[in-house]
Design a protein around this motif. Structure first.
Motif, PDB file in Angstrom:
ATOM      1  N   MET A   1       0.839  -1.201   0.000  1.00 32.61           N
ATOM      2  CA  MET A   1       0.000   0.000   0.000  1.00 32.61           C
ATOM      3  C   MET A   1       0.872   1.248   0.000  1.00 32.61           C
ATOM      4  O   MET A   1       0.667   2.169  -0.784  1.00 32.61           O
ATOM      5  N   ASP A   2       1.860   1.245   0.910  1.00 30.21           N
ATOM      6  CA  ASP A   2       2.688   2.445   1.048  1.00 30.21           C
ATOM      7  C   ASP A   2       3.428   2.773  -0.245  1.00 30.21           C
ATOM      8  O   ASP A   2       3.501   3.922  -0.670  1.00 30.21           O
ATOM      9  N   GLU A   3       3.968   1.723  -0.846  1.00 26.28           N
ATOM     10  CA  GLU A   3       4.694   1.942  -2.102  1.00 26.28           C
ATOM     11  C   GLU A   3       3.754   2.497  -3.175  1.00 26.28           C
ATOM     12  O   GLU A   3       4.089   3.421  -3.913  1.00 26.28           O
ATOM     13  N   ALA A   4       2.577   1.910  -3.219  1.00 25.78           N
ATOM     14  CA  ALA A   4       1.630   2.332  -4.256  1.00 25.78           C
ATOM     15  C   ALA A   4       1.147   3.754  -4.006  1.00 25.78           C
ATOM     16  O   ALA A   4       1.007   4.550  -4.940  1.00 25.78           O
ATOM     17  N   VAL A   5       0.909   4.063  -2.735  1.00 26.75           N
ATOM     18  CA  VAL A   5       0.485   5.430  -2.407  1.00 26.75           C
ATOM     19  C   VAL A   5       1.590   6.410  -2.795  1.00 26.75           C
ATOM     20  O   VAL A   5       1.331   7.469  -3.373  1.00 26.75           O
ATOM     21  N   GLU A   6       2.819   6.030  -2.503  1.00 24.10           N
ATOM     22  CA  GLU A   6       3.938   6.915  -2.830  1.00 24.10           C
ATOM     23  C   GLU A   6       4.028   7.139  -4.347  1.00 24.10           C
ATOM     24  O   GLU A   6       4.121   8.267  -4.822  1.00 24.10           O
ATOM     25  N   GLU A   7       3.942   6.030  -5.076  1.00 20.38           N
ATOM     26  CA  GLU A   7       4.055   6.123  -6.530  1.00 20.38           C
ATOM     27  C   GLU A   7       2.912   6.962  -7.104  1.00 20.38           C
ATOM     28  O   GLU A   7       3.124   7.842  -7.935  1.00 20.38           O
ATOM     29  N   ALA A   8       1.703   6.674  -6.624  1.00 22.78           N
ATOM     30  CA  ALA A   8       0.531   7.415  -7.114  1.00 22.78           C
ATOM     31  C   ALA A   8       0.683   8.901  -6.801  1.00 22.78           C
ATOM     32  O   ALA A   8       0.409   9.761  -7.642  1.00 22.78           O
TER      33      ALA A   8
END
Lengths: 550, 297, 458, 273
Positions: free
Chosen positions: C77-84
Motif C-alpha cells: 500500500m505504502d509503495e503504491a500510495v507513494e508512486e501514485a
C-alpha cells in the motif's frame, strides 16, 4: 493561549458596553486569566465582540446545492483561490461550502444556522456542513408540512406529535423545528399548484387547518423545552396584506415562545394582488409588546439574490412575475416542498424599494434588540456578505439618507419617513442583533458572549466611522481560541462543530412512525436516522424530559 | 459692378443659421423614389409657414445608396435640431413610410442627432424589429408591402438658410427665363436645395407687418407695383418683374457656391437689369454674403 | 447492525444484514436483506434484490488479489500510495475521473486532491447525464423525490429509458405498481406512457407507447410544448417524428389534465443528437405544465452514486462535473474540462480513475491517451482500466465491504451497510493516504494567485 | 511596431494565455514581455519560456505557430490587433470589447464567446459556441462581429444579444439557440434545430432548411435591411451574389416557445422556388 488587551469590549450578555478590559483565552474557551507568557493582542483602537451568530441563513442541504448547481454564471466571476492552508471555491450568492465558511469567518461570524432542511435531506446537510470550515453550524428541519405529523394532529394525538418531533430531531441531528408556509405543500403538490391563504381554512385533503399545524408545533417545541422555539416562516409570504396572517400566527402561539423569521417579508399591507404597503409599525408593535415573540428581519439588500425556499408556491409566483428562465421546484416525499430562482432586487422598482424600507422600519422601530435580530435570509434577501453594509445602514443615518435618495421615491412616500430618519444603532445594539441576541434566542449558552466559560469565538474590529468597512474587514477573528484571521491575514483553517439537539423521547413512538415509513416513504425506517457515527465534529445538546402533562 | 451688362448690386444676402438634415430615400424604382421625395418635400418652402424647408439635393444612383437601390437625397432645414426631429418624424412617417417599397436613411454626420426611426417604430405596434450594424441602429417596421426600414436617428448639423438672389428683369418673361436658368445651374451643387416651387419665389418678404399677428409681409421695396407708394423702393423704373431664388445649404460654402453659380448664370441673360439680394440691414441673419465678394474671386 | 439470531443454536447461522443498500443502479434500493457466509467470505443471499442487484452482491467474494500493483508487479500500500502521489504531484495537467461508484465520503476527499494538485476532476456524469446538468443550469427543473411519485403520480412517463433492464425495481418500488397515499389502487390509478425509438422490455408496462423516430426527441418535445400552450402544430410533424399529431395532442391533454405528472428520462434522451437541448426541452415542458397542474421530471441516473458525485462536486466547487483547478480555483466548462474531450485532445498527462472503467467504454482516442500516460486506478475488480494502470489499488466494494453514503437518482442520501469484511481498504482510505502525501509533495509549489487568466469560465 | 511572438515548442498541455493581448503587452520591452507570467497546465511560467519575442507592441501582435493549445488569446481586449498566422485555441477573443483578431487557420470552441465589440475574422473553420454564452449564462455575443470563412460547430450565437456572426461555410446544430437579438448569416448548410428558443433576432440562410414545429411561415419578401448587411459584407471583400442581395427570402417566425419575435430568412431567388 491568548490575552486581548486595550480593546473596547462589547459584551451585552454580560452588560459590558465598550469598557476597556482584558479577554483571556485558553483551550478554546474564555478564561479568567492566562499566564504572562500567553500571546498578547493589543486591541487599542479596536472593538472586541463575540463572534457573530447567524440565526437564519441557507448555506447547506439539498435546496442550497440545487441553487448552487443552477448558477455557474454566478460563480465564474467570484472565485476563491486555493492557498496553502485553505481550499479553493466559488462565490456568488450561493458560495461553495468552503468559501461559505471562510467568508463568514472573514466577517467575524463564527456560527451560522441553516434554516430549512427537509428531514430526508438531513444526511446531505450534515455532509455539506462538515465541508463548511471554521464556523459552528446546525440546521432546522422542516416539519410544517409533514404528512405523518398532520395525521397525528388530525387525530388529536398531541403527545404522539411531541414524541414524533423529538424523534425527528434526534433522527436528523438537527437543532430546531422549522415551519415553512404551514399546510401549503399539500395543495401545491396535490391540488394542481394551489396554496393556502387563511389560517383557519381547512386543507381539503387533510382535514386540518394551518393554524392547527402552527399551534401543534409551537406547543411541541415548547413542551420539549427545546433551546430554540418553533421557527416559523408564515403563510402568504410576499403577498400584499399578509401582515394579518403574520399577526394571527403570532397570536396562535398564545404566549408560548415562537420565532418568526424574515418578518420583513410578512409585514405588507394592501390588497392581495395589488401593490404592497408597509405594515411594519403594526408588526413591530406586536413584537415590542409580546416578550414571547422573537423575530429576525430578513432585510433585502439591492443587487443579486437567490430565492430558495421551502415555499414552492411563492417561487412559482415570483418566477411568473420575473420572467427568468430558471426555476426549480423540488418536492420531498411526505415532508416538504422547495422552490428556487435567481433574483435581483433593484432600487428603482417600487416593491423592492418598499421591502427595503420596511426592513429598516422594523429595525428602527424595534424596542428590544434581543428579540429582533439581523438577517437577510441569505441569500433570499441578499448575501450574508452584505451584513456590513446593513450594519452601516442601521448605524449611520446620513448614509441611510443617502441610500434612501437612490431608491424608488414613490415607495418611500408610502411609509412614514420619520421612522427612518433619526435612530442610529449603537455598537452595543449591533452586538446584540448580530451575536448576543441570536445566541440567546438559540439557547446557545456558550456563544454570543465573552464571559468566562464561553466559547472563545471572538471578532476584533478596528474602529472606523465607516461601519461598512469596519465590520467588513475584522482585524482579528478567533474561533475556538484558534487565530483564524491575524492582523487581517487568514492564518488558519479550522473545523467547526455541528450543533444539534438531542431531546429525550419515548421510544414507543417508533412503532407509530415505522409503519408510516413502510407505507409512504421510499427509504427504510432503519436507514433514515443519521447516526452519531456519520458525524464528524459535533456537539449534541441533550435535553432532559420535564414531566409534561398536556 | 457689372457682368455682361447686368448690374450686380453691392449688397449682401442676409442668411441665417438653421439646422439641416440629409435624408436618403430609396425605393424599388425611380418612380417610387420620386413619389416619396415629392411628398416629403412638399409644402416645405419656408419655415415661416411650413416649420421647415426641404428639397431634393440630388438623385442617387443605386451604387450611392446604402441599400443599393435607386434613391434620392433630400435636405431638410429648420430653426433648431429639435424642430428637425419633429419634422422628420412627421414627414418620414407620413410621406416616406406610406410610400410603397421605400426605405429611409440618415445621409450625413452631424453635431447632434434626433430620434426619428426610434419614434416611428411605435407604428409597428410591438412588432417592430431593431437592427444594429456598424454602431448604427435601424428599425424595421412591418407594413403591408413588407417592411419599412428607417434609421433610428438622424444627424443634424448647423446649416445656412435664406441665401438668396433677387433677379430684376425688364419684364416677366426675361426675369423668369433668367431664374429658371439659374435654378438649373444650381441644381446638383452638393449640400444645397432651393425650397421654393422649382426653386423660384415671387413673394419675397420682409420681416414684420403692419398687422401684429404677422411675422413677415410682402417685400414692398421689390414689388414693381408699389414703386411710388411704398416708403422706399429698390425697383428701378425700367424693371417690371423681380424674382427671388432662395438657397438653403448644409454649410456656408455650399450656399455661396450656389449663389455664385446663380449670379453667373442669370447675369447677362436677356432683360436682366440687376441682380441683388435680400437683406434686413444685417440685423437678423448671422451670415452676410456679399454679392461682389462672390463674383470677385 | 449485524443480527446474530438464536444464540442457542450451536452452529451459528449465517448473519443477515437487514435493510442493506444496493448500489448497482440509481434506484439505490435500501431494503435488501443479505445473508453472509462468513466461512466462504461471500454473500449467499440477497433477499429483495433484483437480478442485477443479486449478481452485484453475490459475485463480490473476497478475492485473493494483491492490494496494489505498480507496473503490474505486487506492491505494498505504502509503495503504491507513494508512486501514485508522485505521479499526481508531478503532473502538469492531471485528470481525476470516475467517482460514480464510490461513497460520498471518498468523493469528498478526492475533490480535495484535485484542488491540491491543480487538476481536473470529472465524473461519469459527463458521459451520461452531464447534458442534464447543463440543461438544468439553463432552465432549472421541477423535480421530486421518488416517494412523491409513489404517493401521488397518476401520470408516469418514461422517455428514452428502459428501466426494466437498467433499473429493474423502479416500476415496483417507485413508479408503476406501488401503492401510494393518493394512489390506493396501484397501477390502476396510474397511466403509464413510454416514449422511445424502439420497443424494449419496458414497453409492456405501458398503457401508451409512442415510438418516435430516432433523433426526433427534441421535435416531439417541442411539439408537446406547443400543444400544451394551445398552439397549432402542422400535422407534417408526423413525417419528422413518426408519431401522428393526434397522438401527441392526446398526450398533451393527458399531461395537462393529470393531477400529478412525472417524466422520467434516460440516456436515450441525453446522449442522442441534441443532448442537453433534448433534456432542456423536457425540463421546460415539465415546467410549462405547472401552469396547468403539478408536474415533475426526474433523471434516470445509472450508477449507484453518480448523483452523489454531482452533489459533492457542486457543494465543494459550485459545479457538478468537469471541474478544473489548474488556475488555483474551480472552473467549469463542459467540452473543455470533460474527460473524453481532455483525453481525446491529448492534454491530460496523468490520470487517476476512481471506481470506473473508462478503458472499456470511452472513445478510442481517449483510451489511447490513457494508454500513453501514467494512470492510477482504484477498483475492487480487475478491469481494462486497472490493467493499463501504472498503479492500481484493490479497494473494498462500497456497500458490501464499506459503509458510507450514496445519493439515489432523486438526490436522497442513503447510508450503506457493510456486510463483508474485506482485506482491502476502502476507496476513502486510499484516497486519504494519497491526499496526505500529495499535500506534502506539493507544499513547495508556488500557489497561483491573481488574475492571470482571461475573463473566461472562471 | 509589431510584436512578434513565435511559439517555440510543441504543446500538449494547454497554455492559459489571456495575457496575450495588446491591452496587457503594449509598451513593454522584449525582456519585460519575456517575464510576463502565464499558466502552463497547473504551473506558473513566463511568456519567454514558450515564445521567441521580437519587437514591442504598440497595438499589434503577430502570433506565429500552432496556437491550438493556447487558450484565451485576446480575451477581454479593448483595442488593437492580433494576427494569428496559424490555428488558434479555445476562447479566442472571448469577452473582448474592441479591436480586431484575424486568424489564418482554424479557431477553437468559444471563439468570441460573450464578446461585446470588435471584430474576429477566421479564415478557416471555427469550433462550437462561436459567439456563444458560457453554460448557465444568457449573455452571448453582445456586439461586434465574427466572420468565419469556413464552417462552425454547434450552437453558433447561443444566447447572443446583439452583433453579427457570418458563417461562409456550414453551421452546426442549434444555430442561434436562445438568441435574444442580433444577426447570424450562414451561406452554407444550417444544421438542425436552428433558432430553438430564440426570442428575437435574425438568422439568415442562403440554403433551404427545415425548421422546428414552433416556427411559423409568414411570407416570401425582399427584406430591405438585409441588403445593407450583404452590401457591407461585399465591401469587406466577401463575395456575395447579386441574386442574394436582390432576391427574395422566405420568412419564418419563432420561436413560439419564447417571445416568437425572432425570424429565420431562407433565401429563394424567386417566389415559390
Amino acid at each position: 493561549m491568548l490575552r486581548i488587551v486595550n480593546g473596547k469590549v462589547h459584551d451585552p450578555a454580560n452588560d459590558i458596553d465598550g469598557e476597556v478590559r482584558d479577554i483571556c483565552v485558553k483551550d478554546g474557551k474564555i478564561v479568567e486569566s492566562v499566564p504572562a507568557e500567553a500571546r498578547r493582542i493589543d486591541a487599542h483602537g479596536m472593538v472586541v465582540m463575540p463572534g457573530g451568530v447567524d440565526i437564519h441563513c441557507h448555506i447547506a442541504g439539498p435546496k442550497v446545492n440545487l441553487a448552487r448547481k443552477l448558477q455557474p454564471e454566478d460563480h465564474r466571476y467570484d472565485v476563491q483561490h486555493r492557498t496553502p492552508i485553505t481550499r479553493s471555491g466559488t462565490g456568488g450568492t450561493v458560495p461553495s461550502t468552503f468559501t461559505t465558511g471562510y467568508r463568514y469567518a472573514t466577517l467575524g461570524y463564527t456560527t451560522a444556522m441553516e434554516a430549512a432542511v427537509p428531514p430526508l435531506g438531513a444526511r446531505h446537510a450534515h455532509e455539506e456542513l462538515q465541508d463548511t470550515p471554521v464556523i459552528d453550524k446546525g440546521f432546522y428541519i422542516l416539519m410544517g408540512n409533514n404528512i405523518l405529523l398532520y395525521d397525528l394532529l388530525k387525530e388529536g394525538r398531541f403527545k404522539d406529535l411531541r414524541e414524533a418531533v423529538a424523534w425527528w430531531l434526534n433522527a436528523t441531528k438537527s437543532y430546531a423545528v422549522k415551519l415553512v408556509n404551514p399546510g401549503g405543500d399539500e395543495p401545491w403538490k396535490g391540488q394542481r399548484n394551489a396554496n393556502v391563504t387563511k389560517l383557519d381554512k381547512k386543507i381539503d385533503s387533510l382535514d386540518i387547518t394551518p393554524r392547527q399545524v402552527i399551534k401543534g408545533l409551537v406547543d411541541a417545541a415548547a413542551d420539549l423545552d427545546l433551546p430554540h422555539p418553533a421557527h416559523i416562516h408564515c403563510n402568504n409570504l410576499g403577498h400584499s396584506g399578509n401582515y394579518e396572517t403574520t399577526l394571527e400566527t403570532m397570536r396562535t402561539a398564545e404566549g408560548r415562545r415562537v420565532h418568526i423569521t424574515h418578518i420583513q417579508f410578512h409585514s405588507y399591507g394592501g390588497e392581495l394582488g395589488s401593490e404592497p404597503l408597509s405594515k411594519a409599525p403594526e408588526i413591530i408593535e406586536y413584537i415590542n409588546t409580546h416578550p414571547n415573540v422573537s423575530a429576525d428581519v430578513g432585510q433585502i439588500m439591492f443587487g443579486k439574490a437567490t430565492i430558495m425556499t421551502g415555499d414552492a408556491p411563492l417561487s412559482w409566483l415570483l418566477r411568473n412575475l420575473s420572467g427568468d428562465k430558471k426555476w426549480v421546484n423540488a418536492d420531498t416525499e411526505c415532508e416538504s416542498g422547495c422552490g428556487i430562482l435567481p433574483f435581483a432586487y433593484q432600487e428603482h422598482i417600487y416593491t423592492h424599494a418598499l421591502q427595503w424600507a420596511i426592513g429598516l422600519e422594523l429595525f428602527l422601530l424595534s424596542k428590544d434588540p434581543w428579540r429582533l435580530v439581523l438577517s437577510t435570509d441569505h441569500p433570499n434577501g441578499g448575501s450574508f456578505a452584505s451584513y456590513p453594509r446593513l450594519i452601516r445602514l442601521l448605524m449611520d443615518r446620513n448614509f441611510r439618507k443617502e441610500e434612501m435618495s437612490k431608491v424608488n421615491q414613490r415607495a418611500l412616500r408610502k411609509i412614514n419617513r420619520s421612522h427612518l430618519d433619526e435612530r442610529e444603532y449603537t455598537l452595543q445594539e449591533i452586538a446584540i442583533i448580530t451575536r448576543a441576541g441570536p445566541a440567546r434566542l438559540l439557547g446557545l449558552r456558550d456563544k454570543g458572549h465573552l464571559g468566562v466559560g464561553a466559547d472563545a469565538d471572538i471578532a476584533i474590529y478596528t474602529e472606523d466611522d465607516n461601519k461598512e468597512e469596519m465590520f467588513g474587514v475584522p482585524r482579528y477573528v478567533i474561533k475556538d481560541g484558534q487565530m483564524i484571521i491575524d492582523n487581517h491575514e487568514f492564518k488558519n483553517d479550522h473545523e467547526g462543530r455541528t450543533l444539534h439537539v438531542a431531546p429525550a423521547y419515548d421510544h414507543d413512538i417508533e412503532q407509530v412512525i415505522r409503519p408510516f415509513f413502510e407505507d409512504f416513504y421510499t427509504i427504510r425506517f432503519d436507514n433514515y436516522p443519521v447516526t452519531e457515527h456519520s458525524l464528524t465534529l459535533h456537539q449534541p445538546f441533550p435535553i432532559e424530559r420535564r414531566s409534561i402533562n398536556r | 459692378m457689372e457682368i455682361h451688362n447686368t448690374e450686380i448690386v453691392d449688397t449682401f444676402a442676409e442668411a441665417f443659421k438653421m439646422w439641416g438634415a440629409r435624408v436618403i430615400v430609396t425605393a424599388h424604382s425611380p418612380k417610387w423614389v420620386r413619389a416619396a421625395a415629392q411628398a416629403m418635400t412638399g409644402f416645405a418652402t419656408s419655415v415661416i409657414g411650413c416649420k421647415c424647408e426641404a428639397g431634393v439635393e440630388r438623385e442617387l444612383t443605386p451604387a450611392e445608396t446604402p441599400d443599393g437601390r435607386p434613391g434620392v437625397s433630400i435636405l431638410l432645414f429648420a430653426m433648431d435640431a429639435e424642430g428637425i426631429g419633429k419634422r422628420l418624424v412627421e414627414r418620414i412617417g407620413q410621406s416616406v413610410m406610406t410610400c410603397p417599397t421605400t426605405a429611409c436613411f440618415n445621409g450625413q454626420e452631424g453635431e447632434k442627432s434626433v430620434v426619428v426611426g426610434g419614434q416611428l417604430r411605435y407604428f409597428g405596434d410591438g412588432y417592430q424589429i431593431s437592427k444594429r450594424l456598424d454602431g448604427r441602429r435601424f428599425w424595421r417596421i412591418p407594413v403591408m408591402d413588407g417592411e419599412f426600414l428607417v434609421d433610428h436617428q438622424f444627424e443634424v448639423c448647423p446649416a445656412v438658410g435664406g441665401g438668396n438672389l433677387l433677379i430684376l428683369g425688364t419684364d416677366l418673361p426675361s426675369a423668369l427665363n433668367a431664374a429658371e436658368k439659374a435654378v438649373e445651374a444650381i441644381d446638383g451643387i452638393p449640400g444645397v436645395i432651393l425650397p421654393f416651387p422649382d426653386g423660384v419665389v415671387r413673394s419675397g418678404s420682409k420681416p414684420g407687418s403692419k398687422y401684429k399677428s404677422l411675422f413677415a409681409s410682402t417685400n414692398d421695396a421689390y414689388c414693381p407695383t408699389l414703386r411710388g407708394i411704398a416708403p422706399e423702393t429698390n425697383v428701378p423704373a425700367e424693371a417690371g418683374c423681380v424674382l427671388e431664388i432662395v438657397i438653403d445649404g448644409l454649410n456656408l460654402e455650399a450656399v455661396e457656391n450656389a449663389m455664385r453659380q446663380g449670379i453667373k448664370t442669370a447675369a447677362g441673360c436677356d432683360g436682366v437689369i440687376r441682380i441683388s439680394a435680400g437683406n434686413y440691414g444685417g440685423g437678423l441673419g448671422q451670415f452676410m454674403i456679399g454679392l461682389h465678394d462672390l463674383v470677385r474671386e | 447492525m449485524v443480527n446474530k439470531t438464536n444464540p442457542e443454536n450451536p452452529i451459528p447461522e449465517n448473519p443477515i444484514i437487514k435493510n442493506a443498500t444496493c448500489t448497482f443502479c440509481g434506484c439505490v434500493c435500501d431494503d435488501v436483506d443479505l445473508t453472509v457466509d462468513t466461512e466462504a467470505k461471500r454473500i449467499i443471499k440477497a433477499k429483495g434484490a433484483c437480478a442485477i442487484g443479486k449478481a452485484w452482491f453475490l459475485e463480490h467474494g473476497v478475492e485473493d488479489r494483491p492490494q496494489a500493483l505498480i507496473d503490474g508487479c505486487h506492491a505494498s500500500m505504502d509503495e503504491a500510495v507513494e508512486e501514485a502521489s508522485q505521479i499526481l504531484a508531478n503532473a502538469h495537467y492531471p485528470l481525476i475521473y470516475g467517482l460514480s461508484d464510490t461513497t460520498t465520503e471518498a468523493q469528498r476527499q478526492v475533490v480535495g486532491i484535485a484542488d491540491i494538485i491543480g487538476g481536473t476532476i470529472d465524473t461519469t456524469s459527463s458521459v451520461c447525464h452531464g447534458p442534464s446538468g447543463m440543461a438544468f443550469q439553463g432552465v432549472g427543473e421541477s423535480t421530486a423525490t421518488l416517494g412523491e411519485i409513489k404517493n401521488r403520480a397518476d401520470l408516469v412517463i418514461f422517455w428514452g429509458a428502459n428501466p426494466a433492464e437498467s433499473h429493474p425495481r423502479h416500476f415496483a418500488r417507485y413508479s408503476v405498481t406501488p401503492k401510494g397515499r393518493d394512489i390506493p389502487n396501484r397501477k390502476k390509478d396510474r397511466t403509464i406512457v413510454m416514449v422511445d425509438v424502439r420497443r424494449t422490455p419496458s414497453t409492456k408496462a405501458s398503457d401508451i407507447f409512442l415510438q418516435v423516430k430516432h433523433g426526433s426527441d427534441f421535435e416531439v418535445l417541442w411539439t408537446l410544448r406547443a400543444l400544451v400552450r394551445g398552439r397549432k402544430v402542422d400535422p407534417a410533424i408526423e413525417a419528422r417524428c413518426g408519431v401522428p399529431l393526434a397522438e401527441l395532442e392526446d398526450l398533451a391533454e393527458r399531461m395537462k389534465k393529470c393531477r400529478y405528472g412525472v417524466m422520467f428520462f434516460g440516456m436515450g434522451l441525453t446522449m442522442t443528437r441534441g443532448r442537453h437541448f433534448n433534456t432542456s426541452a423536457l425540463m421546460s415542458l415539465g415546467t410549462d405544465l405547472n401552469k396547468h397542474t403539478h408536474f415533475v421530471v426526474i433523471a434516470m441516473r445509472g450508477h449507484g452514486n453518480v448523483t452523489g458525485a454531482d452533489s459533492v462536486l457542486s457543494w465543494q466547487t459550485g459545479y457538478p462535473f468537469g471541474v478544473n483547478f489548474s488556475l488555483g480555483y474551480p472552473r467549469f466548462n463542459p467540452g473543455e474540462f470533460t474527460s473524453v474531450d481532455l483525453l481525446s485532445r491529448g492534454e491530460a498527462d496523468a490520470a487517476m480513475i476512481v471506481a470506473s472503467d473508462p478503458a472499456s467504454n470511452m472513445p478510442k482516442a481517449a483510451i489511447e491517451r490513457l494508454q500513453n500516460i501514467p494512470v492510477i486506478a482504484l477498483d475492487p475488480k480487475t478491469t481494462a482500466t486497472t490493467k493499463l494502470a501504472r498503479v492500481s489499488f484493490t479497494t473494498a466494494p462500497y456497500g458490501i465491504s464499506t459503509g458510507g453514503t450514496v445519493y439515489r437518482m432523486d438526490n436522497v442520501p442513503i447510508p450503506l451497510r457493510k456486510a463483508l469484511d474485506s482485506p482491502f481498504p476502502s476507496d476513502e482510505t486510499v484516497i486519504r493516504a494519497i491526499r496526505k502525501r500529495v499535500t506534502e509533495l506539493t507544499a513547495d509549489r508556488e500557489p497561483i494567485t491573481g488574475d492571470l487568466s482571461a475573463k473566461v469560465p472562471a | 511596431m509589431v510584436l512578434d511572438l513565435k511559439l517555440r515548442t510543441q504543446l500538449d498541455i494547454p497554455l492559459e494565455a489571456g495575457i496575450i493581448s495588446p491591452d496587457r503587452l503594449a509598451g513593454l520591452t522584449e525582456s519585460e514581455i519575456a517575464r510576463v507570467p502565464l499558466i502552463h497546465g497547473n504551473r506558473k511560467k513566463s511568456l519567454g519560456d514558450f515564445f521567441d519575442i521580437s519587437g514591442t507592441c504598440d497595438g499589434e501582435i503577430r502570433l506565429v505557430g500552432d496556437f491550438t493549445k493556447v487558450k484565451s488569446v485576446g480575451s477581454g481586449m479593448t483595442g488593437g490587433r492580433i494576427i494569428i498566422e496559424g490555428n488558434s485555441g479555445m476562447h479566442l477573443g472571448c469577452a473582448m470589447s474592441g479591436g480586431e483578431i484575424a486568424v489564418e487557420g482554424d479557431a477553437g470552441d468559444w471563439t468570441g464567446a460573450e464578446m461585446s465589440g470588435g471584430r474576429i475574422v477566421i479564415k478557416g473553420n471555427a469550433g462550437h459556441m462561436v459567439g456563444g454564452a458560457y453554460r448557465g449564462g444568457h449573455m452571448g455575443l453582445q456586439g461586434g462581429e465574427i466572420i468565419v470563412h469556413g464552417n462552425t460547430g454547434n450552437e453558433a450565437g447561443n444566447s447572443m444579444r446583439n452583433g453579427l456572426i457570418v458563417i461562409m461555410g456550414n453551421s452546426g446544430d442549434f444555430t442561434g439557440a436562445n438568441m435574444f437579438s442580433g444577426t447570424i448569416i450562414v451561406f452554407g448548410e444550417l444544421g438542425i434545430r436552428t433558432g430553438a428558443s430564440m426570442k428575437r433576432g435574425s438568422i439568415i440562410s442562403m440554403r433551404h432548411a427545415d425548421l422546428l414545429p414552433t416556427f411559423t411561415y409568414s411570407c416570401f419578401y425582399h427584406p430591405s435591411f438585409l441588403r445593407l448587411y450583404l452590401r457591407r459584407l461585399r465591401d469587406m471583400g466577401i463575395s456575395i451574389d447579386d441574386a442574394q442581395i436582390e432576391g427574395g427570402y422566405h420568412r419564418w417566425c419563432g420561436d413560439s416557445m419564447e417571445l416568437n419575435r425572432g425570424e429565420v430568412l431562407l433565401f429563394s431567388g424567386s417566389p415559390g422556388s
